[in-house]
Design a protein around this motif. Structure first.
Motif, mmCIF file in Angstrom:
data_model
loop_
_atom_site.group_PDB
_atom_site.id
_atom_site.type_symbol
_atom_site.label_atom_id
_atom_site.label_comp_id
_atom_site.label_asym_id
_atom_site.label_seq_id
_atom_site.Cartn_x
_atom_site.Cartn_y
_atom_site.Cartn_z
ATOM 1 N N LYS A 148 -2.510 -1.333 -12.670
ATOM 2 C CA LYS A 148 -2.896 -2.528 -13.424
ATOM 3 C C LYS A 148 -4.084 -3.254 -12.774
ATOM 4 O O LYS A 148 -4.147 -4.482 -12.711
ATOM 5 C CB LYS A 148 -1.711 -3.478 -13.579
ATOM 6 N N VAL A 149 -5.023 -2.420 -12.308
ATOM 7 C CA VAL A 149 -6.258 -2.925 -11.697
ATOM 8 C C VAL A 149 -7.393 -2.703 -12.685
ATOM 9 O O VAL A 149 -7.490 -1.642 -13.308
ATOM 10 C CB VAL A 149 -6.574 -2.184 -10.382
ATOM 11 N N SER A 150 -8.242 -3.699 -12.850
ATOM 12 C CA SER A 150 -9.381 -3.559 -13.760
ATOM 13 C C SER A 150 -10.328 -2.478 -13.257
ATOM 14 O O SER A 150 -10.739 -2.492 -12.088
ATOM 15 C CB SER A 150 -10.144 -4.887 -13.865
ATOM 16 N N ILE A 151 -10.658 -1.560 -14.138
ATOM 17 C CA ILE A 151 -11.592 -0.484 -13.788
ATOM 18 C C ILE A 151 -12.993 -1.079 -13.662
ATOM 19 O O ILE A 151 -13.408 -1.871 -14.518
ATOM 20 C CB ILE A 151 -11.557 0.616 -14.861
ATOM 21 N N PRO A 152 -13.745 -0.739 -12.600
ATOM 22 C CA PRO A 152 -15.108 -1.269 -12.432
ATOM 23 C C PRO A 152 -15.941 -1.056 -13.686
ATOM 24 O O PRO A 152 -15.890 0.021 -14.302
ATOM 25 C CB PRO A 152 -15.645 -0.457 -11.248
ATOM 26 N N GLU A 153 -16.688 -2.082 -14.082
ATOM 27 C CA GLU A 153 -17.509 -1.987 -15.293
ATOM 28 C C GLU A 153 -18.505 -0.839 -15.195
ATOM 29 O O GLU A 153 -18.709 -0.098 -16.144
ATOM 30 C CB GLU A 153 -18.251 -3.312 -15.522
ATOM 31 N N ASP A 154 -19.165 -0.734 -14.039
ATOM 32 C CA ASP A 154 -20.105 0.374 -13.835
ATOM 33 C C ASP A 154 -19.392 1.444 -13.015
ATOM 34 O O ASP A 154 -19.496 1.485 -11.792
ATOM 35 C CB ASP A 154 -21.357 -0.122 -13.103
ATOM 36 N N LEU A 155 -18.633 2.303 -13.709
ATOM 37 C CA LEU A 155 -17.832 3.312 -13.026
ATOM 38 C C LEU A 155 -18.710 4.320 -12.294
ATOM 39 O O LEU A 155 -18.342 4.829 -11.232
ATOM 40 C CB LEU A 155 -16.932 4.037 -14.034
ATOM 41 N N GLU A 156 -19.894 4.604 -12.849
ATOM 42 C CA GLU A 156 -20.799 5.553 -12.215
ATOM 43 C C GLU A 156 -21.260 5.037 -10.855
ATOM 44 O O GLU A 156 -21.278 5.764 -9.864
ATOM 45 C CB GLU A 156 -22.018 5.803 -13.118
ATOM 46 N N ALA A 157 -21.632 3.769 -10.806
ATOM 47 C CA ALA A 157 -22.077 3.154 -9.549
ATOM 48 C C ALA A 157 -20.926 3.128 -8.551
ATOM 49 O O ALA A 157 -21.128 3.343 -7.344
ATOM 50 C CB ALA A 157 -22.592 1.744 -9.797
ATOM 51 N N ASP A 189 -15.763 23.498 -9.946
ATOM 52 C CA ASP A 189 -16.262 22.493 -10.895
ATOM 53 C C ASP A 189 -15.183 21.435 -11.097
ATOM 54 O O ASP A 189 -14.400 21.487 -12.038
ATOM 55 C CB ASP A 189 -16.601 23.181 -12.221
ATOM 56 N N SER A 190 -15.142 20.452 -10.184
ATOM 57 C CA SER A 190 -14.012 19.515 -10.166
ATOM 58 C C SER A 190 -14.390 18.041 -10.137
ATOM 59 O O SER A 190 -13.504 17.181 -10.145
ATOM 60 C CB SER A 190 -13.146 19.800 -8.926
ATOM 61 N N MET A 191 -15.673 17.703 -10.117
ATOM 62 C CA MET A 191 -16.041 16.298 -9.990
ATOM 63 C C MET A 191 -15.568 15.461 -11.181
ATOM 64 O O MET A 191 -15.214 14.291 -11.025
ATOM 65 C CB MET A 191 -17.556 16.167 -9.798
ATOM 66 N N TRP A 192 -15.545 16.049 -12.360
ATOM 67 C CA TRP A 192 -15.057 15.355 -13.556
ATOM 68 C C TRP A 192 -13.605 14.908 -13.372
ATOM 69 O O TRP A 192 -13.200 13.858 -13.849
ATOM 70 C CB TRP A 192 -15.133 16.288 -14.772
ATOM 71 N N MET A 193 -12.845 15.739 -12.646
ATOM 72 C CA MET A 193 -11.430 15.486 -12.455
ATOM 73 C C MET A 193 -11.192 14.222 -11.641
ATOM 74 O O MET A 193 -10.314 13.416 -11.966
ATOM 75 C CB MET A 193 -10.803 16.690 -11.746
ATOM 76 N N TRP A 194 -11.991 14.023 -10.592
ATOM 77 C CA TRP A 194 -11.775 12.863 -9.731
ATOM 78 C C TRP A 194 -12.133 11.561 -10.425
ATOM 79 O O TRP A 194 -11.509 10.526 -10.188
ATOM 80 C CB TRP A 194 -12.540 13.035 -8.419
ATOM 81 N N LYS A 195 -13.115 11.607 -11.291
ATOM 82 C CA LYS A 195 -13.439 10.412 -12.079
ATOM 83 C C LYS A 195 -12.256 10.048 -12.970
ATOM 84 O O LYS A 195 -11.868 8.874 -13.072
ATOM 85 C CB LYS A 195 -14.683 10.671 -12.938
ATOM 86 N N SER A 196 -11.645 11.056 -13.574
ATOM 87 C CA SER A 196 -10.484 10.850 -14.436
ATOM 88 C C SER A 196 -9.298 10.298 -13.638
ATOM 89 O O SER A 196 -8.605 9.370 -14.075
ATOM 90 C CB SER A 196 -10.098 12.184 -15.096
ATOM 91 N N GLN A 209 -18.426 5.280 -8.405
ATOM 92 C CA GLN A 209 -18.254 6.649 -7.923
ATOM 93 C C GLN A 209 -19.304 6.988 -6.871
ATOM 94 O O GLN A 209 -19.024 7.688 -5.892
ATOM 95 C CB GLN A 209 -18.358 7.635 -9.099
ATOM 96 N N ASP A 210 -20.519 6.492 -7.059
ATOM 97 C CA ASP A 210 -21.592 6.741 -6.088
ATOM 98 C C ASP A 210 -21.240 6.148 -4.726
ATOM 99 O O ASP A 210 -21.609 6.699 -3.684
ATOM 100 C CB ASP A 210 -22.914 6.151 -6.581
ATOM 101 N N GLU A 211 -20.541 5.014 -4.730
ATOM 102 C CA GLU A 211 -20.133 4.382 -3.473
ATOM 103 C C GLU A 211 -19.191 5.286 -2.678
ATOM 104 O O GLU A 211 -19.145 5.230 -1.445
ATOM 105 C CB GLU A 211 -19.423 3.048 -3.740
ATOM 106 N N LEU A 212 -18.439 6.115 -3.367
ATOM 107 C CA LEU A 212 -17.446 6.975 -2.726
ATOM 108 C C LEU A 212 -18.054 8.252 -2.159
ATOM 109 O O LEU A 212 -17.397 8.963 -1.388
ATOM 110 C CB LEU A 212 -16.352 7.363 -3.735
ATOM 111 N N GLU A 213 -19.297 8.539 -2.526
ATOM 112 C CA GLU A 213 -19.931 9.796 -2.163
ATOM 113 C C GLU A 213 -19.936 10.012 -0.649
ATOM 114 O O GLU A 213 -20.399 9.172 0.112
ATOM 115 C CB GLU A 213 -21.371 9.811 -2.688
#
Length: 227
Positions: free
Chosen positions: A35-44, A18-25, A46-50
């Motif tokens: 110092k890079v702006s985090i994507p506004e739609d972080l979920e979308a 159970d580790s997917m939460w960790m990679w988002k963090s 993350q989906d790109e990385l799938e």
């Protein structure tokens, strides 16, 4: 589910552990540190990385966010950030150990086909003392194409000495399920909070859908009782 199955192949993140939460963090911490702006739609995002392999993901980050570090430096940073979490904060999925014991008892070969790095896979297995259950480990970095291409599953099956049609895959996301199906294998989708929004798609793509490995064991026990 296990009838006529000679090999079982697991994905790692979100499937065996159970580790997917960790990679988002980690993604958020890494980008903030750069110092890079985090994507506004972080979920979308993350989906790109799938489905991407470890090196492929590093390349994606480097190009997308214009990061000066080399690919090896990016990967090494991620290894350092994730190692402690993997060893002390990431649990096995419910029933995973019991299921691995059942597969060993039945003399079914077991492998891993993961997008993660080989170093981290080894550390996860060691942390949970389950290295002995696995006969073959393959990463997406070791094959021409990452998931949803079937390459990583076909290579693991070859390493296990099993024909694709005799293999059962456990996966937690659509890209992985597609990879298993395109390899000509049976696929069981497993519940994961990270991919809950994709549940309908997962059910449509997979041959089975389960909450956890305790459910698999219970179903197999019921079948045995009916024989």
């Amino acid at each position: 589910m296990l009838e006529n199955i000679k090999a079982v192949i697991f994905d790692l993140d979100g499937t065996l552990v159970d580790s997917m939460w960790m990679w988002k963090s980690i993604d958020m911490e890494y980008l903030a540190a750069k110092k890079v702006s985090i994507p506004e739609d972080l979920e979308a995002f993350q989906d790109e990385l799938e489905g991407m392999g470890f090196t492929e993901t590093a390349k994606f980050f480097k190009e997308r966010f214009q990061i000066e570090d080399s690919l090896e430096e990016i990967k090494e940073t991620w290894l350092l950030m994730s190692r402690e979490k993997y060893c002390h904060e990431v649990p096995l999925k419910p029933g995973a150990l019991e299921f691995l014991k059942e597969l060993k008892k039945r003399k079914i070969s077991v492998g891993i086909s993961s997008s993660n790095s080989r170093e981290l896979i080894a550390e996860v297995l060691k942390a949970h003392n389950i290295e002995a259950y696995f006969d073959c480990i393959t990463t997406c970095c070791e094959v021409p194409k990452s998931k949803p291409a079937p390459d990583v599953y076909l290579k693991t099956a070859q390493g296990l000495g099993a024909a694709p049609e005799d293999c059962l895959v456990f996966e937690d996301v659509p890209m992985g399920i597609l990879a298993g199906k395109r390899a000509g294998m049976k696929v069981c989708a497993i519940e994961d909070a990270y991919s809950k929004k994709q549940e309908r798609q997962k059910r449509e793509l997979a041959d089975w859908y389960v909450q956890d490995y305790l459910e698999v064991l219970e179903n197999e026990a019921q079948k045995g009782a009916c024989v």
